[in-house]
Design a protein around this motif. Sequence first.
Motif: not given
Length: 234
Positions: A199-205
């Motif tokens: 799990h690398i990043a939230a949407p937009g990051d």
Amino acid sequence: MRRVVRAFWGPRPEPVETLAGRWRQTLEHVTELLPAAAPPVRGEWRQVHASGPDTACAPDDLTAVLLDAQGAEAWSDLTGTGLRLIHTGADGWAVELSGVAGGAPQFLLQSLVMTVDAPDGAIVRESELLAMLASVWEPDFGDVSDDDILDALEDGAGFTVGDPVVGRFGYLSAARAVLVPDGPGAVRQDTLDGGVLLHIAAPGDIDTIVRVYGRLRDAGALAPLRRPLDRPTL
């Protein structure tokens, strides 16, 4: 919002019955994980053809459908058998599955690509969809991405289409998982096959995705499969 959940692997010849089983499991799990896009009581899956209108495709018909696809493509034993299915729900929900599998190509990867259209703000269980594709198709790598992520990786990180990649989420097979460096900036979840779901990043990051992609690539975890292809995973 449109997002893409993808899985890729190298040559793995398989009989049509095995492919049909993988496709059938995929459809069953998509119905469970995306009930708004593929509700079991609303319509049915449709097969998209290179020419001509879409046709109905029930899970029980998959073996016959794949045999027809193989018969239409003389080189399917080498390139893999292609199949494209769509299902449309209500209120802007839709899902498309496009796969090429069961062959032994020397240069192009086998793949299963899921495109999900959902209303803005809707919850899509992206990590579970990727984990499902990893479990069913046993790929070498996979990701959850969108056009903005892939554009940023190409422009700012040297990503080349066809090479291993990660997006908001990433899956890496067992041989790649052991190469993941400590503290790459992602939450790690080991899978039963020895691989890893990141799990690398939230949407937009996108900045975080580009940074983590660079660290994984430099560590060898995203090394391309050797060409000509001679194995399904690293």
